[in-house]
Design an enzyme around this catalytic site. Structure first.
Site, short mmCIF file in Angstrom:
data_model
loop_
_atom_site.label_atom_id
_atom_site.label_comp_id
_atom_site.label_asym_id
_atom_site.label_seq_id
_atom_site.Cartn_x
_atom_site.Cartn_y
_atom_site.Cartn_z
CD GLU A 157 -2.71 -6.26 1.52
OE1 GLU A 157 -1.89 -5.76 2.03
OE2 GLU A 157 -2.66 -6.58 0.40
CD GLU A 264 -4.33 -8.24 -4.80
OE1 GLU A 264 -3.05 -8.40 -4.35
OE2 GLU A 264 -4.75 -7.37 -4.23
O1 G3I Z 1 8.40 3.07 -9.20
C1 G3I Z 1 9.45 2.74 -8.40
C2 G3I Z 1 10.74 2.84 -9.31
O2 G3I Z 1 10.83 4.42 -9.55
C3 G3I Z 1 12.01 2.40 -8.69
O3 G3I Z 1 13.12 2.64 -9.38
C4 G3I Z 1 11.89 0.86 -8.10
C5 G3I Z 1 12.97 0.63 -7.32
O4 G3I Z 1 12.54 -0.53 -6.27
O5 G3I Z 1 10.58 0.91 -7.43
C6 G3I Z 1 9.50 1.08 -7.90
O6 G3I Z 1 8.38 1.04 -7.16
C7 G3I Z 1 8.02 -0.38 -6.97
C8 G3I Z 1 6.54 -0.40 -7.46
O7 G3I Z 1 6.13 -1.89 -7.25
C9 G3I Z 1 6.43 -0.04 -8.78
O8 G3I Z 1 7.09 -1.02 -9.67
C10 G3I Z 1 8.18 -0.68 -5.70
O9 G3I Z 1 9.67 -0.60 -5.24
C11 G3I Z 1 7.70 -1.86 -5.12
O10 G3I Z 1 7.59 -2.11 -4.00
C12 G3I Z 1 6.18 -1.91 -5.71
O11 G3I Z 1 5.75 -3.36 -5.26
C13 G3I Z 1 4.17 -3.37 -5.54
C14 G3I Z 1 3.64 -3.79 -4.00
O12 G3I Z 1 2.32 -4.05 -4.40
C15 G3I Z 1 4.04 -2.91 -3.33
O13 G3I Z 1 3.32 -2.55 -2.18
C16 G3I Z 1 3.86 -4.46 -6.49
O14 G3I Z 1 4.28 -3.90 -7.97
C17 G3I Z 1 2.47 -4.69 -6.56
O15 G3I Z 1 2.21 -5.61 -7.20
C18 G3I Z 1 1.96 -5.27 -5.24
O16 G3I Z 1 0.85 -5.31 -5.19
C19 G3I Z 1 -0.17 -5.70 -4.20
C20 G3I Z 1 -1.57 -5.40 -3.89
O17 G3I Z 1 -1.45 -4.01 -4.10
C21 G3I Z 1 -2.16 -5.51 -2.70
N1 G3I Z 1 -2.00 -7.13 -2.34
C22 G3I Z 1 -0.66 -7.56 -2.37
C23 G3I Z 1 -0.19 -7.15 -3.71
C24 G3I Z 1 1.36 -7.87 -3.94
O18 G3I Z 1 2.28 -7.27 -2.99
#
Ligand code: G3I
Length: 369
Positions: A157, A264
């Protein structure tokens, strides 16, 4: 005589079974795709720790990407700390089940440790320092996974949505525009055999496609070791134009000598304003399907999924992988983006892991003669 009859019955039954199986054809995505396409899923720990999830994953898919655990924030949380413990569990799982593993990602503006490109007050580091940090970061990670991953999303990105070209990231502010080129060069130096991809969302869409083409062409012109481009495809049911735009973009990426991957894929069925996958987007929004997905919506989603896979099949040898961003509806990021806590249905498999109508539609495309 009795023994001969039993033997004959057994033979007939087994040949009947065999022809029934043959007539029915492949029953899983990976079988149906054969060696034409890698079929992938983004996963997290539940998919490898829960036996039912693991069974679904290994029977249906032949490649995996970690949705979170290979991101720079987790692998390189502090300047001198690299943490490979969790990521290595995916490596072991992939090896145990013969799955190809793709690393996501070496560099992204989100889930990135500040120390790479900023000083303690948040100011961009001088270029030489930023470059040295980038080199150490990429070299250490790529070397660790050498021979274990088949490819890396090197830069994720990097293109802007609203500004004219590159996204204004800490890497850009510290190093300058050639940070992307340098990232690929450092990765290639650490593992000359691993495939290297540029990965982004909406790059098939008219507002972003020219920026993507400009970047990829500049990289190829500068002889940067890039293997392919990942088109993320976080789709929305209400945006039916994507297949036509995709069809048009693929040959132009291929003409640069790049493989193309759908990296994705998911098809959001809920209303949202945000397009693509800007992770900072936050909205209020309706949550209409808490009691289940209506049949007509499931059917429309199936048609959408099928149209995307059809595009992949229309470009044999060019589109080399389709990865869905998750496996089943319960673990998909779409339940929390851009509206937190909704009941979404973006995947090919339902919350109980059963195949949805979209699965059958995709299978039809993959098995069409
Ligand atoms: O690990 C913490 C946990 O300890 C905490 O309790 C919880 C509370 O919100 O958050 C957890 O972290 C989360 C993490 O995913 C793991 O589950 C984050 O809040 C959450 O923001 C994060 O989201 C990820 C996102 O990227 C973040 O930027 C998504 O799972 C993941 O699927 C997403 O993937 C991205 C690709 O890397 C790039 N393209 C877009 C795609 C979708 O957003």
């Amino acid at each position: 005589m009795k023994r001969a009859l039993t033997l004959l019955t057994a033979l007939l039954t087994s040949s009947a079974l065999t022809s029934a199986t043959l007539a029915a054809g492949p029953t899983t995505l990976r079988e149906a795709a054969g060696d034409r396409l890698l079929i992938g899923a983004a996963i997290s720990m539940p998919q490898i720790e829960d036996p039912k999830q693991a069974e679904l994953l290994t029977s249906q898919f032949n490649s995996i990407v970690c949705g979170n655990d290979f991101k720079p924030l987790y692998l390189h949380p502090k300047p001198d700390v690299f943490n490979f413990e969790t990521a290595d569990k995916y490596v072991a799982f992939a090896e145990a089940h013969g799955l190809k593993l793709i690393g996501h990602n070496l560099l992204w503006h989100s889930q990135a440790p500040a120390h790479l490109f900023q000083d303690e007050s948040g100011k961009p580091l001088p270029r030489e320092q930023g470059l040295a940090n980038l080199q150490k970061h990429i070299t250490t990670i790529v070397t660790h996974f050498k021979g274990k991953v088949i490819g890396w999303d090197v830069v994720n990105e990097g293109l802007a949505d609203s500004e004219p070209y590159l996204r204004s990231t800490p890497a850009l502010k510290s190093i300058g525009e050639d940070y992307i080129q340098k990232a690929f060069e450092f990765a290639h130096a650490a593992d000359p055999d691993v495939e290297l991809y540029y990965n982004d969302y909406n790059i098939e869409k008219p507002y972003k496609f020219p920026k993507a083409l400009k970047l990829l062409k500049a990289l190829k012109d500068a002889k940067v070791p890039i293997t392919g481009v990942g088109i993320q495809l976080h789709c929305q049911l209400t945006e039916p134009k994507t297949p036509a735009e995709l069809e048009a973009a693929i040959p132009q990426f291929a003409a640069l000598g790049l493989k193309v991957m759908f990296t994705e894929l998911d098809v959001d069925v809920l209303p949202r304003k945000a397009s693509g996958a800007d992770v900072t987007a936050k909205e209020q929004g309706a949550n209409p399907y808490t009691a289940g997905l209506p049949a007509d919506v499931a059917e429309a989603q199936g048609k959408y999924y099928a149209s995307i896979f059809q595009v992949a099949m229309n470009h044999p040898g060019v589109v080399t992988r389709v990865t869905t961003w998750g496996t089943d509806d319960s673990t998909s990021w779409l339940n929390d983006w851009p509206v937190r806590g909704r009941t979404n249905y973006g995947m090919l498999f339902a919350r109980d892991l059963s195949p949805k109508p979209a699965f059958a539609d995709v299978m039809k495309v993959l098995t069409a003669k």
